[in-house]
Write an enzyme that holds these catalytic residues in place. Sequence first.
Site, PDB file in Angstrom:
ATOM      1  N   CYS A 100       0.851  -1.193   0.000  1.00 15.24           N
ATOM      2  CA  CYS A 100       0.000   0.000   0.000  1.00 15.24           C
ATOM      3  C   CYS A 100       0.891   1.248   0.000  1.00 15.24           C
ATOM      4  CB  CYS A 100      -0.896   0.002   1.232  1.00 15.24           C
ATOM      5  SG  CYS A 100      -2.186  -1.262   1.187  1.00 15.24           S
ATOM      6  N   CYS A 146       2.200   2.793   3.253  1.00 11.08           N
ATOM      7  CA  CYS A 146       2.979   1.871   4.080  1.00 11.08           C
ATOM      8  C   CYS A 146       4.255   1.396   3.395  1.00 11.08           C
ATOM      9  CB  CYS A 146       2.122   0.658   4.445  1.00 11.08           C
ATOM     10  SG  CYS A 146       0.627   1.076   5.369  1.00 11.08           S
ATOM     11  N   CYS A 191       2.128  -8.786   6.984  1.00 13.00           N
ATOM     12  CA  CYS A 191       0.749  -8.303   7.040  1.00 13.00           C
ATOM     13  C   CYS A 191      -0.212  -9.369   7.534  1.00 13.00           C
ATOM     14  CB  CYS A 191       0.306  -7.808   5.670  1.00 13.00           C
ATOM     15  SG  CYS A 191       0.248  -9.101   4.411  1.00 13.00           S
TER      16      CYS A 191
END
Length: 240
Positions: free
Chosen positions: A198, A201, A226
């Site tokens: 993302c 991030c 994650c």
Amino acid sequence: MDPAPLEAKLQNLGLEESLSFLDGEYGSQAVFSTSFGLEDQAITHAILSQNLKIRIVTLDTGRLFRETYELHQITNDKYKTRIETYFPDAEKLEKFVNANGPDSFYASVENRKECCHIRKVVPLERALNGAKIWITGIRREQSGFRTEMSKFEIDSAKQIIKYHPILDWTWEDTKKYVKDKNIPYNPLHDKGYPSIGCAPCTRAIEPGEDFRAGRWWWENESAKECGLHWVDGKLTPKKG
């Protein structure tokens, strides 16, 4: 659910040959999940260039880089396909954002993991529904956590076999394959982003930094994942 027979049959096969074998064994019950990184583009090419029935799925978190969306479209167009896209549950995401704010993942590891869970882990569970084998683009050198992985794993919680066909490839191996096959790739890789998630991030890394140093860089945890590749809900790899 014993991966040993598969492992024996695939141990001397290259990428294309191993995927072709799995296609014959599982067809559309084999699922490859892509985030459009360099590794994933290599595997996508190996699947689509052979017209295999293996499903290709991706997770749209809603916070991806513009370049990732563009590559998604370029890949669809080049291979005349439509990669299946899975989205987060709108109600759960709205509740989380309204309670914590749009960028609450910076505030705590707990918030970040919950954000990943809603945007990635839960949609992946839907994408893998009915699948017998899950194919990934994981490479061993990507992080210290992944050095302990084997090519085949059993995730009994998901009732699925995981297969990492390019686990032993180096970054240079991957780049060479993509270049030789003229495979489209994310231009962020040329700007210091070896691992792309993302946008909020992920940052570029400096020379000499760990491969995944650009992911969740503000956190101090040594194993930053994650949750997508936890086995049976645990960070410790479980060999099949």
